[in-house]
Scaffold this motif. Sequence first.
Motif, PDB file in Angstrom:
ATOM      1  N   HIS A 128       1.673  -8.073  -0.012  1.00 50.64           N
ATOM      2  CA  HIS A 128       1.227  -7.031  -0.944  1.00 50.64           C
ATOM      3  C   HIS A 128      -0.252  -6.675  -0.754  1.00 50.64           C
ATOM      4  CE1 HIS A 128       1.168 -10.847  -3.599  1.00 50.64           C
ATOM      5  NE2 HIS A 128      -0.016 -10.741  -3.002  1.00 50.64           N
ATOM      6  N   HIS A 129      -0.933  -7.380   0.151  1.00 53.48           N
ATOM      7  CA  HIS A 129      -2.339  -7.073   0.434  1.00 53.48           C
ATOM      8  C   HIS A 129      -2.536  -6.356   1.773  1.00 53.48           C
ATOM      9  CE1 HIS A 129      -3.816  -9.140  -3.043  1.00 53.48           C
ATOM     10  NE2 HIS A 129      -3.466 -10.345  -2.637  1.00 53.48           N
ATOM     11  N   THR A 130      -1.464  -5.914   2.399  1.00 51.72           N
ATOM     12  CA  THR A 130      -1.574  -5.284   3.721  1.00 51.72           C
ATOM     13  C   THR A 130      -1.916  -3.804   3.652  1.00 51.72           C
ATOM     14  OG1 THR A 130       0.790  -4.797   3.731  1.00 51.72           O
ATOM     15  CG2 THR A 130       0.086  -6.890   4.734  1.00 51.72           C
ATOM     16  N   GLY A 131      -1.625  -3.169   2.515  1.00 52.44           N
ATOM     17  CA  GLY A 131      -1.781  -1.720   2.415  1.00 52.44           C
ATOM     18  C   GLY A 131      -0.498  -0.983   2.739  1.00 52.44           C
ATOM     19  N   ALA A 132       0.525  -1.720   3.181  1.00 48.98           N
ATOM     20  CA  ALA A 132       1.836  -1.142   3.481  1.00 48.98           C
ATOM     21  C   ALA A 132       2.880  -2.233   3.234  1.00 48.98           C
ATOM     22  CB  ALA A 132       1.894  -0.646   4.917  1.00 48.98           C
ATOM     23  N   MET A 133       3.059  -2.583   1.963  1.00 45.35           N
ATOM     24  CA  MET A 133       3.834  -3.766   1.602  1.00 45.35           C
ATOM     25  C   MET A 133       5.263  -3.735   2.118  1.00 45.35           C
ATOM     26  SD  MET A 133       4.581  -5.335  -2.201  1.00 45.35           S
ATOM     27  CE  MET A 133       5.679  -3.984  -2.646  1.00 45.35           C
TER      28      MET A 133
END
Length: 284
Positions: A128-133
């Motif tokens: 959820h911290h990737t920017g593209a969950m």
Amino acid sequence: MTQSKVEESDRFAFGKNWQRYLVHAEEREFEIARNCLKELLGQDDMSGLTFLDIGSGSGIHSLAAANLGACVTSFDYDSDSVAATRKVKAAAGVSDARWRVMQGSILDGPFVESLGRFDVVYSWGVLHHTGAMWEAVERSCCLVAEGGSLVIALYRDCGLRTRAWWWVKRLYITGRVGRWLVLGAFVPAFWLGVVGNRLIRFQNPRRAFVEYRKQRGMSMFHDWIDWLGGYPYETASVGEVVSRLEARSFRAVKTVEAAGVGCSEFVFTRVATLESTIERENRA
């Protein structure tokens, strides 16, 4: 390595926070992490299994898998997290043959394809911290061997509360002023909340911090920082996660919905599909 979907200036420095955590981490934290992993997977011995840690952070959960006998692969997008994981590996004296540590992004298609498949794919509070969950979840699914396990934790969607926290996290990463505004407002509030809750029950407040370390071996303070600055920030409901993964031939073995805005926990098993069964029979 392909860049993530969010600019570097808009990212929280997770790795620096983990390196600060490791300064105070002791064998007790490592043992707790190992016990939590055993409980999640329902097994005490991982000998002969391959384990992939996506977003290894401090490296203590990769170490837990290695100590349980697994052959471990760890990677993280953040170079400081990679350094933290390598530090833990070196201190434990685990050989390169049993534990490899790399820098890479779950959003980097060629990198992900080069990894192969694993008996256990683990990503705790990372995707959820990737920017593209959802893209990150999809790519994680592709790394699980047939019959293998996918173990993930994702922030629960809490509607307006989620959107409010998004703005707090966004303020944190805008610069020094934003960071200190957030820390100055929330860290004392969190501390008072913990202490006050214990005092009104006539309990020693120190016990709250000690007991917290029993939850996966983490530090309450460093988790506060991780929470306040953790941007990018995306969320999902338990039902949404389960339905998406069931559509990809995964079966939910364990789901624990977060009580508030924290992480819901999931353990999935990848089941055999008709296509894979036919392919095996043709090879035979």
